[in-house]
Every structure is written in structure tokens, then in C-alpha cells.
Design a protein around this motif. Structure first.
Motif, mmCIF file in Angstrom:
data_model
loop_
_atom_site.group_PDB
_atom_site.id
_atom_site.type_symbol
_atom_site.label_atom_id
_atom_site.label_comp_id
_atom_site.label_asym_id
_atom_site.label_seq_id
_atom_site.Cartn_x
_atom_site.Cartn_y
_atom_site.Cartn_z
ATOM 1 N N HIS A 220 0.818 -1.230 0.000
ATOM 2 C CA HIS A 220 0.000 0.000 0.000
ATOM 3 C C HIS A 220 0.847 1.274 0.000
ATOM 4 O O HIS A 220 0.304 2.350 0.218
ATOM 5 C CB HIS A 220 -0.962 0.038 1.200
ATOM 6 C CG HIS A 220 -1.849 -1.149 1.334
ATOM 7 N ND1 HIS A 220 -2.756 -1.304 2.367
ATOM 8 C CD2 HIS A 220 -1.990 -2.255 0.571
ATOM 9 C CE1 HIS A 220 -3.390 -2.449 2.236
ATOM 10 N NE2 HIS A 220 -2.933 -3.047 1.141
ATOM 11 N N THR A 221 2.159 1.151 -0.256
ATOM 12 C CA THR A 221 3.002 2.346 -0.237
ATOM 13 C C THR A 221 3.653 2.582 -1.589
ATOM 14 O O THR A 221 3.755 1.672 -2.435
ATOM 15 C CB THR A 221 4.123 2.236 0.820
ATOM 16 O OG1 THR A 221 5.062 1.230 0.409
ATOM 17 C CG2 THR A 221 3.565 1.908 2.189
ATOM 18 N N ILE A 222 4.107 3.815 -1.768
ATOM 19 C CA ILE A 222 4.901 4.223 -2.932
ATOM 20 C C ILE A 222 6.246 4.692 -2.399
ATOM 21 O O ILE A 222 6.315 5.467 -1.439
ATOM 22 C CB ILE A 222 4.206 5.369 -3.695
ATOM 23 C CG1 ILE A 222 2.817 4.925 -4.173
ATOM 24 C CG2 ILE A 222 5.061 5.837 -4.863
ATOM 25 C CD1 ILE A 222 1.934 6.078 -4.598
ATOM 26 N N LYS A 223 7.320 4.234 -3.025
ATOM 27 C CA LYS A 223 8.650 4.655 -2.588
ATOM 28 C C LYS A 223 9.399 5.283 -3.762
ATOM 29 O O LYS A 223 9.293 4.813 -4.901
ATOM 30 C CB LYS A 223 9.452 3.477 -2.023
ATOM 31 C CG LYS A 223 8.916 2.966 -0.676
ATOM 32 C CD LYS A 223 9.779 1.862 -0.098
ATOM 33 C CE LYS A 223 9.206 1.343 1.216
ATOM 34 N NZ LYS A 223 9.311 2.318 2.308
ATOM 35 N N TYR A 234 12.204 8.826 -0.088
ATOM 36 C CA TYR A 234 11.051 9.009 0.791
ATOM 37 C C TYR A 234 9.954 8.023 0.402
ATOM 38 O O TYR A 234 10.015 7.368 -0.654
ATOM 39 C CB TYR A 234 10.528 10.449 0.756
ATOM 40 C CG TYR A 234 10.154 10.977 -0.612
ATOM 41 C CD1 TYR A 234 8.867 10.797 -1.129
ATOM 42 C CD2 TYR A 234 11.076 11.688 -1.373
ATOM 43 C CE1 TYR A 234 8.524 11.298 -2.368
ATOM 44 C CE2 TYR A 234 10.740 12.189 -2.612
ATOM 45 C CZ TYR A 234 9.459 11.997 -3.115
ATOM 46 O OH TYR A 234 9.120 12.486 -4.349
ATOM 47 N N THR A 235 8.942 7.946 1.264
ATOM 48 C CA THR A 235 7.797 7.048 1.062
ATOM 49 C C THR A 235 6.516 7.867 1.075
ATOM 50 O O THR A 235 6.350 8.768 1.894
ATOM 51 C CB THR A 235 7.739 5.983 2.167
ATOM 52 O OG1 THR A 235 8.920 5.178 2.109
ATOM 53 C CG2 THR A 235 6.520 5.075 2.004
ATOM 54 N N LEU A 236 5.600 7.523 0.124
ATOM 55 C CA LEU A 236 4.291 8.159 0.058
ATOM 56 C C LEU A 236 3.250 7.165 0.568
ATOM 57 O O LEU A 236 3.162 6.033 0.077
ATOM 58 C CB LEU A 236 3.970 8.576 -1.376
ATOM 59 C CG LEU A 236 4.977 9.532 -2.040
ATOM 60 C CD1 LEU A 236 4.607 9.770 -3.498
ATOM 61 C CD2 LEU A 236 5.030 10.850 -1.292
ATOM 62 N N ARG A 237 2.445 7.610 1.546
ATOM 63 C CA ARG A 237 1.421 6.749 2.129
ATOM 64 C C ARG A 237 0.062 7.418 2.018
ATOM 65 O O ARG A 237 -0.029 8.631 2.076
ATOM 66 C CB ARG A 237 1.740 6.459 3.594
ATOM 67 C CG ARG A 237 2.977 5.612 3.807
ATOM 68 C CD ARG A 237 3.225 5.337 5.294
ATOM 69 N NE ARG A 237 4.323 4.395 5.483
ATOM 70 C CZ ARG A 237 5.594 4.736 5.560
ATOM 71 N NH1 ARG A 237 5.927 6.035 5.458
ATOM 72 N NH2 ARG A 237 6.518 3.822 5.736
ATOM 73 N N GLY A 238 -0.957 6.600 1.852
ATOM 74 C CA GLY A 238 -2.299 7.145 1.758
ATOM 75 C C GLY A 238 -3.301 6.169 1.186
ATOM 76 O O GLY A 238 -4.479 6.186 1.518
ATOM 77 N N HIS A 239 -2.847 5.252 0.323
ATOM 78 C CA HIS A 239 -3.749 4.245 -0.233
ATOM 79 C C HIS A 239 -4.060 3.161 0.799
ATOM 80 O O HIS A 239 -3.243 2.866 1.684
ATOM 81 C CB HIS A 239 -3.122 3.611 -1.475
ATOM 82 C CG HIS A 239 -3.218 4.452 -2.709
ATOM 83 N ND1 HIS A 239 -4.413 4.759 -3.292
ATOM 84 C CD2 HIS A 239 -2.260 5.067 -3.456
ATOM 85 C CE1 HIS A 239 -4.208 5.508 -4.367
ATOM 86 N NE2 HIS A 239 -2.893 5.723 -4.481
ATOM 87 N N LEU A 269 5.920 15.637 -6.585
ATOM 88 C CA LEU A 269 7.248 15.099 -6.311
ATOM 89 C C LEU A 269 8.183 16.179 -5.753
ATOM 90 O O LEU A 269 9.254 15.860 -5.235
ATOM 91 C CB LEU A 269 7.846 14.486 -7.580
ATOM 92 C CG LEU A 269 7.113 13.250 -8.131
ATOM 93 C CD1 LEU A 269 7.828 12.692 -9.341
ATOM 94 C CD2 LEU A 269 6.953 12.173 -7.059
ATOM 95 N N GLU A 270 7.762 17.445 -5.881
ATOM 96 C CA GLU A 270 8.582 18.527 -5.320
ATOM 97 C C GLU A 270 8.340 18.684 -3.824
ATOM 98 O O GLU A 270 9.265 18.825 -3.030
ATOM 99 C CB GLU A 270 8.281 19.842 -6.040
ATOM 100 C CG GLU A 270 8.705 19.827 -7.511
ATOM 101 C CD GLU A 270 8.327 21.107 -8.237
ATOM 102 O OE1 GLU A 270 7.412 21.805 -7.747
ATOM 103 O OE2 GLU A 270 8.932 21.403 -9.273
ATOM 104 N N THR A 271 7.040 18.628 -3.417
ATOM 105 C CA THR A 271 6.716 18.792 -1.989
ATOM 106 C C THR A 271 6.591 17.463 -1.263
ATOM 107 O O THR A 271 6.486 17.426 -0.037
ATOM 108 C CB THR A 271 5.398 19.547 -1.836
ATOM 109 O OG1 THR A 271 4.331 18.741 -2.375
ATOM 110 C CG2 THR A 271 5.448 20.881 -2.576
ATOM 111 N N GLN A 272 6.561 16.336 -2.047
ATOM 112 C CA GLN A 272 6.435 14.993 -1.484
ATOM 113 C C GLN A 272 5.105 14.829 -0.732
ATOM 114 O O GLN A 272 5.018 14.117 0.269
ATOM 115 C CB GLN A 272 7.618 14.674 -0.552
ATOM 116 C CG GLN A 272 8.968 14.834 -1.217
ATOM 117 C CD GLN A 272 10.131 14.625 -0.274
ATOM 118 O OE1 GLN A 272 9.965 14.057 0.807
ATOM 119 N NE2 GLN A 272 11.327 15.069 -0.665
#
Length: 957
Positions: A220-223, A234-239, A269-272
Motif C-alpha cells: 500500500h506504499t509508494i517509494k 522518501y515514502t508516500l502513504r495514503g492508499h 514530487l517537489e513537496t512529497q
């Protein structure tokens, strides 16, 4: 030992390493053509450099001769360098793990080249290979002039995503093993392994500058990863669901992610940070953004397609792609009616009727413009078990969908356009559910403009990609990556690209002359091939229903598939000697056919017919009421089961008849024993064998049969069929017809000295997983009968020792939810237990040495254990990896070596004296089966797609 190895062995370790690293470079700089060629065509130097410097340094040495201004090679020398370098490159993934396979890999890839310099090189290999190895007898491995350049090995589970950097230097792969690997395409070296995901890596995208890779995962993450440092940024979380698809805006600033949670999210991708998001009707399978960054196309489950305006984040269009059987594909706006149809579709378990909607179950965007897109669309008809795939174009403005062309396939289809959008590549994998295995796999290249087929490969790639330069094709097979020369792929027509067969097992005749390959073709039909083991020449290739190899004769006998006739092939004359076709009444009983010496005995229309196989003529016809026959090997005695449920013994030499009428007795009569004719015996007819037999005429469904003769052909074990095979077994004297012993049980075997017969008792048996398990064994002999019983543990027969002294059984019982498994040895002389061996797994098989000194036990926990047969003491054990199949582990006849398939592609020979690996051979594809010649010298292994490898073990012996 050769000169090079001798000189190297006299050097210090430092000087030896320096020499191996720089010898080729020094020769190139000095312009010493012959010295450089002599060095790089010497197996001793190649082997030593590989051991010290590694495979990539060895490959680079050949570039000195192929691309240096100081070195001018002859045409033959250039080809020799190119072929040796290519063979090493193709084997690099194997040699990195196991350098001992150098000789086998080079021979397997170069043997078929006629270049005299290559042949000299191969002779040098065989002269200077000093350790045991499996020597290929023909060039059965992929050759260096094929499109395949190299194989990358490193992932431990299936690869799900591939990306190539814009400069075509690096390859990025994501896998079910939760890792991402970064590879150098030119050298095949693994640069980084990116770890951090806790789920499968499902999708990858590269930033436009090629410096970062972004991954979506089942966790469920994007890296976001740096390709410069190999570190997570960094890692993007939310799904809240798995993330199978990612897309980037053309300026590379915004990342779009689609998930099974039915949401699309927009990330800066600039503010992550997540900057927006919206919800779709179904789980998202794939996303794409138009070049002008105005629209996002979302492919959803069940044929849904949505178009979103990225400026307003509003849904512009929502369609479902569907069709009624036999009608054109159509776009329909999604509304309640369509949704009701979908619900109805699932309630009917996805079955198809003539007027039922067939929803497409796979959508992939191949090419996207501002106002249209090219899609690969597939749907599966589960009722008829086929899949159809189309290339379709959707015009967003009209809107309409049009079929460009149909992909000729039937199964799982992966497709992609080349970067210049001029060709389409599609790869398919069809598993026929009726026959239970993959029956067809192909990769097809098509010109998009004229739709003409460019080339076809008999291989399936789950994921594939072309690099931006369009000179490399990269495809995945399981957890391996293969890299191909794209130009060669377009013109490749090598004989290896022939129709695939699917071997089931191999057999070598007892004289060691013939190899029989049993296989299925791509339609599921059973076939066999007959090859000469010595010359590897194909003699026969036939479809079959049944086949018999007669070990003590020179004949091969099989039943034809369509007409169910019978054919016999003379292996000495290499010709078909007899063909019998049924008369239309289905009267030819193949299972009752038997070849003894040069005679064929077969039952046709209840007559026993004898053919002379030398003259191919019928020489005798007997009876008209025979349903089974047993003939002794000296052809002196016929035992005939007749339709009236009696058995008669015909002593041909003495012209004597013995009757065994037990199965005619009243207690066997039932509704199925309706005799139309009764036999009225007269003494005058008794000496006339043919007249005697003709009097037995009945349509009874009870059929007696002879299981076996033993005790010098004086005793017979018989049983009978009703609607099924009956459990009752009888032992009787064939000289007198006397009934000696009867039990309800399964006959197992007779001891090698033919004095004892062994049975299971049916009365206390049970079934586990549809396999009969028994508590009691009965050991019968004229001298003494005794019983082996275990009231708490189930018993399974294993074997009898060759000296007829011991019987081996496996016992197992439940104890506090654990299964206790033992191997027990019992004396056949006294009926007493000799010893018990405690085991940790279920016994797959047991092998006993010819001198009865040792016993090898293979268990399903992947152990081979060697025991002293007389005492039961363990000598040593081997830990291996194989499936629960006896066909994957074999003992050589001399009981000195164990051969097994290891981790799919590897054939390993173990030394039974030491328990160590003696030699290994790695094939290009997983191995399906193998066999060993009776003398133990030749091994034939078959890959899952049918390629055969003929090998011989070369060692100090």
C-alpha cells in the motif's frame, strides 16, 4: 597438466593474480596476435582466469582481440573469439555461482560449430578438464549466434515490473520477493538491491532524467529511490489497497497512482505530498496521462474505462467495454442498467450463454495521444476455455471504439509497442485446463502498419521491454531476466525454434541402444519418440494410446491413438514389422498382447492369435471365448481365463489340460453371472485343446485373471473382476488345480527367490487421501505363513531385499497431532522385526545396493539418507531440493552416485561414498525429467519444452 597451468602453479599468489589479470592486455598492447589468440583459446588460461578474476573480466579480454587497432585477427580467429566470448556470456549467470561448470557450458554451446579452431578448442577442453564433470555429447545449450545475449539471475520470486533507463545502460526490476534490483545491462552485474517494501513490487516508473525510480507495492506504499546512491529518498502513504499502476506527468512533477481501493491520488514530487485525489467505480488496473497533461485515462476492472479532466479533476467520460457473443465490441456509457448486467454476470459465475454479455477482463494502454488511445483488450470465455485479445483504438471525441486487428492467441497475453510505435510485440501463455498443463507459448512480432508477422518465438515472457535505442529486448521468465539482440530476434529462424513438446518421462532400453521420449504435443495428445542413444538420430515419432517396451526382446509395441490398432517395431532392423487394425468391433485387446522371443500373442475377438514377428505371419488361432492369457517365458504353458469364469492351464509340451473352476462355483454367482451357455464336458474332447476351449461361451461380466506365476511356475496367484477388480486372491497349484490359499487382500509382490508371496489384508485397511493404507501384511509360503500386524500404526510396503532375507515397510501413526514415521525391517525367515529407523519425513522411495550392504532412503523433507541395510545404522545424509517425485532422484546401477534435479534447471550428481556433489549441469530452462542408461554412463535430461541434453559423467574413474 598443461604448460599454462604448470607455469601459473610455479608463481607466487600475487604474481599469479597479476599475470592472469594483465596477460591478455600486455599481448594486445604489444600487437602479439598469435600470443593473444593462443592465450584466449586455451582452456587452461580461461579456467584459471575465471577462478581468480571472475567471468566479466574474462569476457572483456575478448574485446581486446575483436576491437583493438593493434590486433588484426584472421576471419577464422575473429569468429572463434566471438563464439567463445558469446558462450561465456550466455553462461555467465551460471559461472558466477558454479565455476566448475565452465567445461560443460562451453561444450554444450559450441559443439555444433564446424570451425576447425573451435573444434581444436573443444579438444583442448576435454584434454585439460581435470575435475569430474558432466560432458555434453551434443550442442544442446543455447548457442552464441542466437538472439539471447545473457541471463540475469538474482531475484528469488517472480518479476513483476521492468524499466530501462533512457541511456539504455541500466535495467530496473521489481519482484514478488519485495525487492527492486538495478542491473548493468552491458555486463549483467547487479549494481544495487533496493529493499524496504514489505510486499510485492507491482509497478515501476522512471523520472524523465533517469535519476530516480518510483515503485508501487502490495504493501500500500509508494517509494521514491535514488539511482545514484541506491537509497530510498522518501515514502508516500495514503492508499488502503495494493498499488498496481503509476503514471507521471510529461514534465515529471506530478505522480499519479491507482489502487485496488478504487482511488486515484495525485502527488507532488517537489513537496512529497498528496495534492488531490478522486474515487473511481472499480479497482484501478492501469493509468496513463495524455501528452498535454490535460486528461488521465484510467483502466478499471471488468472493462471500465474512465477519462478525467486533470484541470478540474472532474469525470469527463465513463464507459464500459462489452459485447454480446458474436457481436462487435462496443462502448457503452456506464449507468444503472450496465451495472445490473455486471452484477448478474457475476451471479452466474462468469459463465457465457449465447446472448449473455462477455466483459473484457484485461485492459492495457499501449499508446496514448491527446484525443485517442490504442488499447490491448482481452476477454475470456470460461465456458469454452479460450481467451481472445484485440488491439483497439478509442476516439475520445466521437466517442467510438474500433478493432485494429485481433491477436492470434489463446491464453494470457502480454503486449507492448516498440518505442518507435512501428511494431507490436505480444507474448501469450495458454494452459489447457482439460489436459492440465501449458500446451502453447509464443512471442510474436508484428508490423503495426500492414499487420504482417515478422517473427515468432516459442517462448512466453510475462513482462518484457525494449530499450530506448531499440537494439535490446528484455524479457522475464519466472525470476530470471533474459536479454536478447533485437535485430537477431527479427530474423531468428534456428532449428531450436521448432514446435514445443512436453516430456512426461524418458526410458532407455535394457541394451542401452534406444531412448524413448514420452510426451504430450501442444494439443494434449500422447506421443512418443524413438531416438538412437548413440547417434541421437530420430527413428520414430508417433501418437499413441498405450505402449510397451519389451526388455528382453528387440521389439517396441504400441497401440495407435485413433484406430486403436497395434504396431510393432523391430529395433534391430529399424523397421515396422507388424500392423494390426481392429475389425470395427473393438476386439483387439492391447493390454493382453505379449511378445515372447520372436512371437506376438494377442487376443482379438476372444481368440488367442499367435504371430511370427520374423515373417509377420499369423501362425496359430485358438479358441473363441478367451478373455485373458498368461504365457510363461519359455512358451511351454498357457493359462487362459475363459468367459464361463473358469481358468485352464495348457501344457503345450505334454498336451495336458489342468482346470481351475473355483470362479464357476455357486458362491460367486450373482445377477452379473448370467451364463448363456453351460459347458458339458466329454472325455473324448479332453485331449483336443482347441475343441476344449471352444465349448466355453458366455457373456458373464465376471472375468478371472492370473496375477503372477511363482515357485518355478508351479503356483499361480489369481483374482477376478466384477464391475471392479475384486479383492479376493487365490493361490493354487497349476499342475493339479488344487486351491492352496485364499484371502481378501491386495497382492503386492513375490520375493526375488520366488518362494514367498506378499499381500495386504483388506479387512483392516483404510484410505488416506484416496490411497489404501493397511495394518496387516501376510507373508505366504508353502513352508510357513506369517503375519505382520500393527494395531496402532498404518503399514505401507516398501521393498524386499534382493537376497529375499528382509522385508521393508513404512509405518506411520498420529500421536498428539504429530505424525510418527518409521522404517521397519522384518526377517522373511523368522517373521520377526530386525530394526526400526525413525524418520522425519514421508518415504518417497528406497533403493538397495546390489550386494545388500547399503540402503538409500529419500524422504519428502528433501533428505537422502544412507543406512547399513543389515543393522539400520545411518552412514551419512544429503540435504537436497526436489519435488515429491521419484523421477527426480535416481541411483546409478553401481550404487555409487545419486542423480537429482535441483532447483529446476540443475542436474546434480552426488557421490554416495562421500555425500559430496560430484558434478553439476545447468540447462537453459527447467528440467522436466531425465533417465540413466543401464551401464550408468549416459544421462539424458529433458527440458520442460522438450530440448534433450545427452550427458556423460567424466571423472577420475
Amino acid at each position: 597438466m598443461g604448460d599454462i597451468r604448470v607455469r601459473l602453479n610455479t608463481m607466487t599468489a600475487e604474481k599469479r593474480e597479476y599475470t592472469l589479470k594483465n596477460a591478455a592486455t600486455h599481448s594486445e598492447k604489444a600487437g602479439y596476435v598469435n600470443d593473444l589468440f593462443r592465450l584466449l583459446s586455451s582452456f587452461e588460461f580461461i579456467e584459471e582466469k575465471l577462478s581468480v578474476c571472475g567471468v566479466e573480466a574474462l569476457i572483456e579480454d575478448y574485446e581486446l582481440g575483436l576491437n583493438s587497432a593493434n590486433i588484426i585477427l584472421s576471419e577464422a580467429q575473429t569468429e572463434t573469439f566471438r563464439l567463445i566470448q558469446g558462450a561465456i556470456r550466455l553462461s555467465s549467470h551460471i559461472l558466477k555461482e558454479d565455476k566448475t561448470q565452465l567445461a560443460a557450458q562451453l561444450l554444450g554451446r559450441l559443439l555444433e560449430f564446424e570451425n576447425p579452431l573451435i573444434q581444436n578448442f573443444l579438444e583442448d577442453i576435454q584434454t585439460n578438464q581435470t575435475t569430474p564433470w558432466l560432458r555434453p555429447l551434443e550442442g544442446s545449450l543455447t548457442k552464441p549466434d542466437s538472439p539471447l545475449l545473457r541471463t540475469l539471475v538474482g531475484h528469488t520470486d517472480e518479476i513483476l515490473a521492468l524499466e530501462v533507463t533512457p541511456d539504455s545502460q541500466w535495467l530496473i526490476s521489481g519482484s514478488e520477493d519485495h525487492t527492486i534490483k538495478v542491473w548493468d545491462i552491458a555486463t549483467g552485474q547487479e549494481i544495487y538491491t533496493l529493499t524496504g517494501h514489505t510486499g510485492s513490487v507491482l509497478t515501476l516508473v522512471l523520472t524523465s532524467d533517469g535519476k530516480q525510480v518510483i515503485s508501487g507495492s502490495a504493501d500500500h506504499t509508494i517509494k521514491v529511490w535514488s539511482l545514484e546512491t541506491g537509497q530510498e529518498i522518501y515514502t508516500l502513504r495514503g492508499h488502503q489497497g495494493i498499488i498496481p499502476t503509476l503514471a507521471l506527468s510529461s514534465d515529471g512533477k506530478i505522480l499519479y497512482s491507482g489502487s485496488e481501493d478504487k482511488t486515484v491520488k495525485l502527488w507532488s514530487l517537489e513537496t512529497q505530498q498528496e495534492i488531490a485525489g478522486f474515487e473511481c467505480q472499480q479497482s484501478i488496473r492501469s493509468l496513463a496521462v495524455t501528452p498535454d497533461n490535460n486528461k488521465l485515462i484510467a483502466c478499471l476492472e471488468d472493462g471500465f474505462l474512465q477519462i478525467w479532466d486533470l484541470k478540474t479533476l472532474s469525470l469527463v467520460d465513463s464507459w464500459v467495454i462489452w459485447k454480446i457473443e458474436k457481436e462487435q465490441i462496443s462502448l457503452y456509457e456506464t449507468n444503472s442498467k450496465i451495472l445490473d448486467l455486471i452484477k448478474n454476470y457475476y451471479q452466474k459465475q462468469r459463465s457465457f450463454n449465447e446472448n449473455e454479455i462477455a466483459l473484457f477482463d484485461d485492459l492495457k494502454i499501449l499508446y496514448l495521444e491527446n484525443t485517442s488511445c490504442l488499447l490491448k483488450i482481452s476477454y475470456e470465455n470460461l465456458s469454452w476455455d479460450f481467451t481472445i485479445s484485440f488491439i483497439c483504438r478509442i476516439n475520445f471525441d466521437l466517442p467510438e471504439i474500433n478493432i485494429e486487428f485481433e491477436l492470434k492467441s489463446n491464453g494470457i497475453v502480454t503486449s507492448q509497442l516498440t518505442p518507435n510505435n512501428k511494431k507490436i510485440i505480444y507474448s501469450y501463455n495458454y494452459e489447457d485446463k482439460a489436459i492440465g498443463y501449458i500446451s502453447e507459448r509464443q512471442t510474436i512480432i508484428i508490423n503495426l502498419e500492414d499487420q504482417n508477422q515478422v517473427n515468432t518465438f516459442n517462448q512466453y515472457f510475462h513482462i518484457f521491454a525494449l530499450n530506448y535505442n531499440e537494439n535490446l529486448f528484455i524479457g522475464t521468465i519466472g525470476d530470471d531476466i533474459q536479454i536478447f539482440d533485437w535485430d537477431k530476434m527479427l530474423i531468428f529462424t534456428e532449428k531450436e525454434n521448432k514446435p514445443i513438446i512436453y516430456p512426461r518421462y524418458l526410458d532407455i532400453t535394457d541394451n542401452g541402444k534406444w531412448l524413448i521420449v514420452y510426451y504430450h504435443d501442444n494439443t494434449g495428445i500422447e506421443c512418443f519418440r524413438l531416438d538412437s542413444l548413440k547417434s541421437r538420430t530420430l527413428y520414430l515419432n508417433e501418437s499413441i494410446n498405450n505402449i510397451k517396451v519389451n526388455p528382453n526382446t528387440n521389439y517396441l509395441m504400441w497401440q495407435t491413438l485413433l484406430l486403436r490398432g497395434l504396431k510393432i517395431y523391430d529395433l534391430e532392423k529399424c523397421e515396422l514389422t507388424l500392423c494390426l487394425e481392429p475389425d470395427g468391433n473393438g476386439g483387439l485387446l492391447f493390454n493382453k498382447a505379449k511378445i515372447i522371443k520372436n512371437f506376438l500373442f494377442v487376443i482379438i475377438n476372444n481368440k488367442l492369435i499367435l504371430y511370427d514377428l520374423i515373417t509377420s505371419q499369423k501362425i496359430q488361432e485358438l479358441g473363441g471365448n478367451i478373455i485373458d492369457v498368461y504365457i510363461t517365458e519359455d512358451i511351454s504353458t498357457y493359462i487362459l481365463s475363459l468367459e464361463d469364469k473358469s481358468i485352464i492351464v495348457l501344457d503345450i509340451k505334454k498336451n495336458k489340460i489342468i482346470k481351475f473352476d473355483k470362479y464357476k462355483e455357486e458362491k460367486y454367482n450373482s445377477t452379473e453371472n448370467n451364463l448363456l451357455n453351460q459347458y458339458n464336458e466329454t472325455e473324448d474332447d479332453e485331449d483336443d485343446i482347441e475343441s476344449f476351449i471352444k465349448k466355453f461361451m458366455s457373456n458373464s461380466t465376471i472375468e478371472p485373471y492370473i496375477e503372477l506365476l511363482f515357485a518355478d511356475n508351479k503356483l499361480a496367484i489369481s483374482g477376478y473382476y466384477g464391475q471392479t477388480k475384486r479383492p479376493e486372491k487365490t493361490i493354487w497349484n497349476i499342475e493339479t488345480g488344487e486351491d492352496l490359499f485364499c484371502l481378501d487382500g491386495e497382492f503386492i509382490t513375490v520375493t526375488p527367490n520366488s518362494k514367498r508371496a506378499i499381500f495386504y489384508s483388506i479387512k483392516d485397511s483404510k484410505t488416506i487421501r484416496n490411497k489404501p493404507i493397511f495394518h496387516t501384511l501376510i507373508i505366504w509360503s508353502l513352508e510357513q505363513t506369517y503375519i505382520i500386524t500393527n494395531n496402532t500404526a498404518s503399514i505401507e510396503f516398501i521393498d524386499v531385499t534382493k537376497d529375499s532375507q528382509l522385508i521393508l515397510i513404512q509405518t506411520f501413526e498420529k500421536n498428539n497431532h504429530a505424525t510418527i514415521r518409521n522404517l521397519e525391517a522384518w526377517s522373511l525367515e523368522t517373521g520377526q522385526k530386525v530394526y526400526t529407523i525413525n524418520l522425519t519425513g514421508y518415504i518417497l522411495f528406497v533403493k538397495i545396493s546390489t550386494d545388500n550392504s547399503r540402503m538409500l532412503v529419500a524422504t519428502n523433507d528433501q533428505y537422502l539418507k544412507i543406512f547399513n541395510l543389515q543393522t539400520g545404522h545411518e552412514i551419512f545424509q544429503i540435504k537436497n531440493q526436489w519435488s515429491d517425485s521419484e523421477t527426480e532422484v535416481t541411483i546409478t546401477p553401481d550404487f555409487k552416485k545419486v542423480i537429482s534435479i535441483y532447483k529446476g534447471n540443475n542436474l546434480i550428481v552426488w557421490d554416495l561414498e562421500t555425500g559430496n556433489v560430484k558434478a553439476t549441469f545447468t540447462a537453459d530452462n527447467p528440467l522436466a525429467c531425465y533417465t540413466v542408461s543401464p551401464d550408468g554412463k549416459t544421462i539424458v535430461a529433458a527440458e520442460i519444452f522438450g530440448k534433450l541434453h545427452f550427458l556423460t559423467l567424466e571423472d577420475e574413474e
